[in-house]
Design an enzyme around this catalytic site. Structure first.
Site, PDB file in Angstrom:
ATOM      1  N   ASP A   1       1.268  -1.481   0.136  1.00  0.00           N
ATOM      2  CA  ASP A   1      -0.090   0.220  -0.174  1.00  0.00           C
ATOM      3  C   ASP A   1       0.754   1.275  -0.156  1.00  0.00           C
ATOM      4  OD1 ASP A   1      -2.436  -2.014   0.496  1.00  0.00           O
ATOM      5  OD2 ASP A   1      -1.539  -1.765   2.550  1.00  0.00           O
TER       6      ASP A   1
ATOM      7  N   GLU B   1     -11.969  -0.644  -2.560  1.00  0.00           N
ATOM      8  CA  GLU B   1     -10.634   1.099  -1.974  1.00  0.00           C
ATOM      9  C   GLU B   1      -9.301   1.116  -2.307  1.00  0.00           C
ATOM     10  OE1 GLU B   1      -9.557  -2.809   0.353  1.00  0.00           O
ATOM     11  OE2 GLU B   1      -8.003  -3.685  -1.635  1.00  0.00           O
TER      12      GLU B   1
END
Length: 351
Positions: free
Chosen positions: A38, A248
């Site tokens: 991420d 997301e």
């Protein structure tokens, strides 16, 4: 014995060697001493700083709530240029130093204002509800000190903060399934609500959220709003459009005066993008930034440095495909003459 040897030899001739699925990878892991994911990248003082999740192997069974993503701290990395040596600045924030902490420090982001760096992070509180916290430092590499409480009115995961040219900052956030966004669809948390909305194909797709930040950068200046993503006809996506709907991993960047909102489709693993005329949208879907990577999740950031644009992302090359043990990467991102992003295949080298 001879017969057995002949039999084994025949089997060996029929068995094809297993091919390395990462053989055609267009980039290599930036960090090899630990698992990272991420990646939220920013340029501060001419240097690239990366704020990733820190994956650890806690031997927790994989499930849809993401309990196996049991991160407990953040390391910050930096480099002076793309391709340069990567520096690990050590632990910038540990879950034990966050007063309201429950478990699971997921994907963070960072913003800068007036001499202070703000680290925004999703974390489950002591009631196992995801909130978004903030920690501060005078240095981009930290260490960071967490505020005693999460941001009031915050929920879900994946905060991404964009500061516009007028100095106003906005936080985009939200994630379905383990990110709990679907449990807030009425405006209040439903502990026993649906685990996902992904089976409601004819209903409007759940939207990511956006909220302008206060001048202190420590609170929301408004109630979070839906970020509307629409098709070329201006119609919002339905829940069944799994290849284009939001799931997301929000990110915002600006290019040639337009606002580019990018995100992951989650269950189909594309990084897609949509373009709007202001930070609130609506944003019109344009296409795919990054095709699915090996390792289930797909999460990214986009930055410009020295006149070139780059996509930071992750896959699972080091762990050979273990979905919760990922590694961050970077590759150049290009636009065509009309401003559209040229789609990236992370394994194009195999073709």
């Amino acid at each position: 014995m001879v017969v057995a040897a002949i039999s084994l030899g025949a089997c060996a001739q029929k068995t094809k060697p297993v091919q390395d699925p990462f053989k055609g990878a267009i980039s290599q892991p930036l960090v090899r001493g630990m698992y990272t994911a991420d990646p939220s990248a920013h340029v501060f003082n001419g240097r690239i700083y990366i704020y990733p999740s820190h994956d650890i192997d806690v031997k927790v069974a994989e499930n849809d709530n993401g309990d196996h993503f049991a991160m407990r701290d953040y390391h910050i990395f930096s480099m002076d240029s793309i391709g340069g040596e990567v520096t690990d600045h050590g632990v910038a924030l540990d879950i034990k130093d966050i007063p309201w902490a429950g478990r699971q420090l997921w994907a963070p982001d960072v913003a800068y204002k007036d001499g202070t760096y703000y680290l925004y992070f999703p974390l489950k509180d002591k009631q196992d509800v995801f909130r978004i916290g903030v920690a501060t430092s005078k240095k981009p590499e930290g260490p960071f000190k967490a505020e005693p409480q999460p941001i009031e009115g915050s929920f879900s995961i994946d905060p991404a903060v964009f500061t516009d040219s007028d100095g106003i900052s906005y936080m985009y956030f939200g994630g379905i399934w383990g990110g709990q966004l679907q449990r807030w669809h009425t405006g209040a948390f439903e502990a026993n609500g649906s685990a996902s909305d992904l089976k409601q194909d004819d209903a409007p797709a759940l939207a990511p959220k956006v909220a302008r930040l206060s001048t202190s950068m420590l609170q929301f200046a408004e109630k979070p709003k839906d970020v509307q993503i629409v098709d070329s006809q201006g119609k919002p996506f339905k829940g069944g459009n799994h290849d284009q709907r939001f799931f997301e991993a929000s990110w915002m960047h600006k290019y040639n005066g337009k606002y580019y909102f990018s995100y992951s489709t989650g269950d189909t693993h594309f990084i897609c993008y949509a373009i709007g005329d202001n930070p609130y949208g609506p944003f019109t879907y344009q296409g795919v930034v990054l095709k699915p990577v090996i390792g289930w999740t797909n999460h990214h950031s986009i930055i410009e440095i020295k006149g070139k644009w780059y996509l930071f992302y992750h896959d699972t090359q080091i762990s050979k495909g273990k979905t919760h043990l990922r590694n961050i990467k970077v590759t150049e991102l290009r636009y065509d003459r009309s401003g559209k992003i040229i789609s990236i295949d992370a394994y194009a080298g195999a073709k």
